[in-house]
Scaffold this motif. Structure first.
Motif, PDB file in Angstrom:
ATOM      1  N   ASN A 208       0.826  -1.205   0.000  1.00 57.71           N
ATOM      2  CA  ASN A 208       0.000   0.000   0.000  1.00 57.71           C
ATOM      3  C   ASN A 208       0.864   1.260   0.000  1.00 57.71           C
ATOM      4  O   ASN A 208       0.586   2.218  -0.723  1.00 57.71           O
ATOM      5  CB  ASN A 208      -0.919  -0.022   1.221  1.00 57.71           C
ATOM      6  CG  ASN A 208      -1.867   1.158   1.261  1.00 57.71           C
ATOM      7  OD1 ASN A 208      -2.518   1.490   0.276  1.00 57.71           O
ATOM      8  ND2 ASN A 208      -1.954   1.809   2.411  1.00 57.71           N
ATOM      9  N   ARG A 209       1.926   1.277   0.818  1.00 56.10           N
ATOM     10  CA  ARG A 209       2.804   2.444   0.869  1.00 56.10           C
ATOM     11  C   ARG A 209       3.510   2.669  -0.465  1.00 56.10           C
ATOM     12  O   ARG A 209       3.719   3.819  -0.884  1.00 56.10           O
ATOM     13  CB  ARG A 209       3.840   2.283   1.982  1.00 56.10           C
ATOM     14  CG  ARG A 209       3.262   2.238   3.393  1.00 56.10           C
ATOM     15  CD  ARG A 209       2.365   3.412   3.669  1.00 56.10           C
ATOM     16  NE  ARG A 209       1.778   3.370   5.012  1.00 56.10           N
ATOM     17  CZ  ARG A 209       0.628   3.908   5.342  1.00 56.10           C
ATOM     18  NH1 ARG A 209      -0.095   4.538   4.415  1.00 56.10           N
ATOM     19  NH2 ARG A 209       0.169   3.832   6.579  1.00 56.10           N
ATOM     20  N   LEU A 210       3.873   1.611  -1.156  1.00 59.39           N
ATOM     21  CA  LEU A 210       4.512   1.754  -2.460  1.00 59.39           C
ATOM     22  C   LEU A 210       3.548   2.356  -3.473  1.00 59.39           C
ATOM     23  O   LEU A 210       3.929   3.193  -4.293  1.00 59.39           O
ATOM     24  CB  LEU A 210       5.038   0.408  -2.944  1.00 59.39           C
ATOM     25  CG  LEU A 210       6.364  -0.026  -2.315  1.00 59.39           C
ATOM     26  CD1 LEU A 210       6.625  -1.509  -2.556  1.00 59.39           C
ATOM     27  CD2 LEU A 210       7.524   0.805  -2.871  1.00 59.39           C
ATOM     28  N   TYR A 211       2.292   1.941  -3.433  1.00 53.68           N
ATOM     29  CA  TYR A 211       1.296   2.546  -4.327  1.00 53.68           C
ATOM     30  C   TYR A 211       1.137   4.037  -4.042  1.00 53.68           C
ATOM     31  O   TYR A 211       1.023   4.857  -4.952  1.00 53.68           O
ATOM     32  CB  TYR A 211      -0.047   1.837  -4.184  1.00 53.68           C
ATOM     33  CG  TYR A 211      -0.219   0.653  -5.099  1.00 53.68           C
ATOM     34  CD1 TYR A 211      -0.241   0.818  -6.489  1.00 53.68           C
ATOM     35  CD2 TYR A 211      -0.370  -0.626  -4.598  1.00 53.68           C
ATOM     36  CE1 TYR A 211      -0.402  -0.258  -7.345  1.00 53.68           C
ATOM     37  CE2 TYR A 211      -0.529  -1.723  -5.450  1.00 53.68           C
ATOM     38  CZ  TYR A 211      -0.550  -1.528  -6.823  1.00 53.68           C
ATOM     39  OH  TYR A 211      -0.701  -2.595  -7.663  1.00 53.68           O
ATOM     40  N   GLN A 212       1.118   4.395  -2.748  1.00 50.36           N
ATOM     41  CA  GLN A 212       0.985   5.808  -2.397  1.00 50.36           C
ATOM     42  C   GLN A 212       2.207   6.605  -2.859  1.00 50.36           C
ATOM     43  O   GLN A 212       2.076   7.730  -3.367  1.00 50.36           O
ATOM     44  CB  GLN A 212       0.800   5.948  -0.879  1.00 50.36           C
ATOM     45  CG  GLN A 212      -0.540   5.423  -0.387  1.00 50.36           C
ATOM     46  CD  GLN A 212      -0.638   5.409   1.117  1.00 50.36           C
ATOM     47  OE1 GLN A 212       0.329   5.109   1.825  1.00 50.36           O
ATOM     48  NE2 GLN A 212      -1.811   5.746   1.640  1.00 50.36           N
ATOM     49  N   ALA A 213       3.410   6.040  -2.692  1.00 52.20           N
ATOM     50  CA  ALA A 213       4.624   6.718  -3.140  1.00 52.20           C
ATOM     51  C   ALA A 213       4.664   6.819  -4.662  1.00 52.20           C
ATOM     52  O   ALA A 213       5.124   7.822  -5.216  1.00 52.20           O
ATOM     53  CB  ALA A 213       5.851   5.964  -2.629  1.00 52.20           C
ATOM     54  N   ASP A 214       4.166   5.792  -5.335  1.00 52.15           N
ATOM     55  CA  ASP A 214       4.073   5.813  -6.791  1.00 52.15           C
ATOM     56  C   ASP A 214       3.207   6.992  -7.244  1.00 52.15           C
ATOM     57  O   ASP A 214       3.521   7.674  -8.220  1.00 52.15           O
ATOM     58  CB  ASP A 214       3.469   4.485  -7.262  1.00 52.15           C
ATOM     59  CG  ASP A 214       3.435   4.353  -8.774  1.00 52.15           C
ATOM     60  OD1 ASP A 214       4.276   3.633  -9.318  1.00 52.15           O
ATOM     61  OD2 ASP A 214       2.546   4.952  -9.417  1.00 52.15           O
ATOM     62  N   TRP A 215       2.140   7.241  -6.509  1.00 52.86           N
ATOM     63  CA  TRP A 215       1.258   8.381  -6.799  1.00 52.86           C
ATOM     64  C   TRP A 215       2.017   9.701  -6.648  1.00 52.86           C
ATOM     65  O   TRP A 215       1.842  10.627  -7.445  1.00 52.86           O
ATOM     66  CB  TRP A 215       0.065   8.336  -5.842  1.00 52.86           C
ATOM     67  CG  TRP A 215      -1.157   9.043  -6.333  1.00 52.86           C
ATOM     68  CD1 TRP A 215      -1.561  10.302  -6.010  1.00 52.86           C
ATOM     69  CD2 TRP A 215      -2.150   8.544  -7.241  1.00 52.86           C
ATOM     70  NE1 TRP A 215      -2.737  10.609  -6.630  1.00 52.86           N
ATOM     71  CE2 TRP A 215      -3.134   9.554  -7.399  1.00 52.86           C
ATOM     72  CE3 TRP A 215      -2.319   7.345  -7.911  1.00 52.86           C
ATOM     73  CZ2 TRP A 215      -4.251   9.397  -8.215  1.00 52.86           C
ATOM     74  CZ3 TRP A 215      -3.432   7.179  -8.724  1.00 52.86           C
ATOM     75  CH2 TRP A 215      -4.376   8.195  -8.870  1.00 52.86           C
ATOM     76  N   LEU A 216       2.873   9.773  -5.622  1.00 55.56           N
ATOM     77  CA  LEU A 216       3.674  10.988  -5.427  1.00 55.56           C
ATOM     78  C   LEU A 216       4.623  11.217  -6.599  1.00 55.56           C
ATOM     79  O   LEU A 216       4.855  12.355  -7.018  1.00 55.56           O
ATOM     80  CB  LEU A 216       4.479  10.886  -4.132  1.00 55.56           C
ATOM     81  CG  LEU A 216       3.696  10.819  -2.818  1.00 55.56           C
ATOM     82  CD1 LEU A 216       4.661  10.777  -1.632  1.00 55.56           C
ATOM     83  CD2 LEU A 216       2.731  11.985  -2.668  1.00 55.56           C
ATOM     84  N   LEU A 217       5.181  10.143  -7.136  1.00 56.40           N
ATOM     85  CA  LEU A 217       6.073  10.264  -8.293  1.00 56.40           C
ATOM     86  C   LEU A 217       5.330  10.788  -9.515  1.00 56.40           C
ATOM     87  O   LEU A 217       5.828  11.662 -10.230  1.00 56.40           O
ATOM     88  CB  LEU A 217       6.682   8.897  -8.643  1.00 56.40           C
ATOM     89  CG  LEU A 217       7.700   8.288  -7.681  1.00 56.40           C
ATOM     90  CD1 LEU A 217       8.155   6.934  -8.212  1.00 56.40           C
ATOM     91  CD2 LEU A 217       8.891   9.209  -7.481  1.00 56.40           C
ATOM     92  N   ARG A 218       4.131  10.261  -9.751  1.00 60.98           N
ATOM     93  CA  ARG A 218       3.435  10.550 -10.998  1.00 60.98           C
ATOM     94  C   ARG A 218       2.656  11.861 -10.973  1.00 60.98           C
ATOM     95  O   ARG A 218       2.491  12.502 -12.021  1.00 60.98           O
ATOM     96  CB  ARG A 218       2.491   9.391 -11.351  1.00 60.98           C
ATOM     97  CG  ARG A 218       3.236   8.125 -11.740  1.00 60.98           C
ATOM     98  CD  ARG A 218       2.319   7.047 -12.273  1.00 60.98           C
ATOM     99  NE  ARG A 218       1.401   6.568 -11.264  1.00 60.98           N
ATOM    100  CZ  ARG A 218       0.086   6.433 -11.441  1.00 60.98           C
ATOM    101  NH1 ARG A 218      -0.458   6.774 -12.589  1.00 60.98           N
ATOM    102  NH2 ARG A 218      -0.672   5.961 -10.473  1.00 60.98           N
ATOM    103  N   PHE A 219       2.160  12.270  -9.818  1.00 62.44           N
ATOM    104  CA  PHE A 219       1.255  13.422  -9.784  1.00 62.44           C
ATOM    105  C   PHE A 219       1.672  14.555  -8.853  1.00 62.44           C
ATOM    106  O   PHE A 219       1.105  15.642  -8.921  1.00 62.44           O
ATOM    107  CB  PHE A 219      -0.155  12.971  -9.399  1.00 62.44           C
ATOM    108  CG  PHE A 219      -0.738  11.947 -10.327  1.00 62.44           C
ATOM    109  CD1 PHE A 219      -1.066  12.290 -11.635  1.00 62.44           C
ATOM    110  CD2 PHE A 219      -0.939  10.644  -9.920  1.00 62.44           C
ATOM    111  CE1 PHE A 219      -1.592  11.350 -12.510  1.00 62.44           C
ATOM    112  CE2 PHE A 219      -1.478   9.700 -10.786  1.00 62.44           C
ATOM    113  CZ  PHE A 219      -1.803  10.055 -12.083  1.00 62.44           C
TER     114      PHE A 219
END
Length: 347
Positions: A208-219
């Motif tokens: 879950n934390r990786l998905y949230q961090a992925d969101w930070l990278l993209r948006f």
């Protein structure tokens, strides 16, 4: 090594013929059971032979049955580029799964795969997609080629890489392969092996934390290098990555919501892309009050610790307070992620 369907596992195998698969799909589609097809396969004989069968199923669907639904197909590393080119004409999206975050982990758990064999089709699809997009600009009737782009998947927790290593790889894939998404899948400990970790349950909080961090990278305009550092290479599973970053950079806060740049407002925990855009837009008509900011849709229980409105701080406790972290922890969210595990025997 972690897959129940791995080739060394002595279990009965079954497969569809291309015609059977096409008929099954179109039958479900006509009954409104499905809106599209996700097609994957183990390797039957060779990568090229397997891909030929999969492409034939898609050809029957598209050309004979005129199936216009969504098709996402899993690419097979080691496939000839001519077959990849043919595949791209039938599918909406393609994925070539990198599976594990490093060459070392691949050698340990998936020795039949190599980094180059996985990255080569990714590079081919990236270049071909770009070429077809340029062609579309000049010729409206030019055929489509993987119009929804490509994705990949990473297994989390089966090998020893840190969250930082995984996030750096993700960032590199977005930049170099122009991926639409990287998907993360928590390692499920259903198989035993000398090279597999001894986990009681899948690391769902980490996923879950990786998905949230992925969101930070993209948006959110974050870089992987600043989200996690060599000194602190893993996520705090009790805090979302944005809160973790903010606590590690308290010197940047609080920000004045009426003067801060859009990029800095995006970095305030509890403020999303839409809310940040609304704040910037509303500021054109005058200074915002605390109630104005509350109404734009931010998560005030987090944001109030990291911002001021017209010079006034509404956090109630200092940013340097040891209590701040405990106030930011969402006990409910952590519990909900853990309860998803099928292997948790605790009530």
């Amino acid at each position: 090594g972690y897959c129940v369907n791995r080739r060394s596992n002595d279990v009965p195998r079954a497969t569809f013929t291309p015609r059977e698969l096409a008929e099954l799909t179109i039958g479900f589609y006509k009954r409104n059971y499905i809106e599209g097809l996700f097609l994957s396969s183990a390797v039957i004989g060779t990568p090229d032979y397997t891909m030929e069968r999969m492409i034939e199923a898609l050809r029957i669907l598209r050309q004979e049955y005129h199936f216009n639904g969504y098709i996402h197909m899993k690419g097979i590393p080691g496939t000839d580029q001519a077959l990849l080119n043919e595949l791209g004409r039938y599918v909406d999206r393609v994925s070539v799964n990198i599976e594990l975050p490093s060459e070392k982990s691949l050698r340990l758990l998936a020795p039949q795969k190599t980094r180059n064999a996985i990255l080569a089709p990714m590079k081919f699809f990236k270049e071909s997609i770009e070429e077809h997009r340029e062609e579309k600009k000049h010729f409206k009737k030019a055929p489509s080629f993987v119009p929804a782009g490509q994705t990949t998947q990473l297994i989390v927790g089966a090998s020893g890489e840190s969250d930082r290593q995984i996030l750096l790889l993700t960032q590199g894939l977005y930049r170099k392969a122009s991926l639409k998404r990287v998907y993360y899948s928590a390692y499920v400990p259903v198989m035993k092996g000398k090279n597999l970790p001894a986990l009681r349950r899948p690391p769902l909080s980490r996923e879950n934390r990786l998905y949230q961090a992925d969101w930070l990278l993209r948006f959110y305009h974050f870089q992987a290098e600043e989200i996690l550092t060599p000194e602190e290479p893993d996520f705090d599973e009790e805090l979302d990555p944005k809160c973790t970053w903010a606590l590690r950079h308290r010197e940047l806060f609080p920000v004045e919501i009426n003067r801060a740049s859009y990029e800095m407002i995006l970095r305030v925990p509890g403020i999303g892309v839409k809310s940040a855009l609304r704040i910037v837009k509303l500021r054109r008509y005058g200074n915002l009050s605390f109630e104005d900011v509350r109404r734009v849709g931010i998560v005030m229980k987090r944001a109030r610790y990291f911002m001021t409105v017209n010079g006034r701080y509404y956090g109630g406790i200092s940013l340097d307070s040891q209590q701040l972290r405990s106030r930011l922890i969402s006990r409910t969210a952590v519990r909900e992620v853990r309860e998803m595990s099928l292997f948790d025997t605790q009530s």
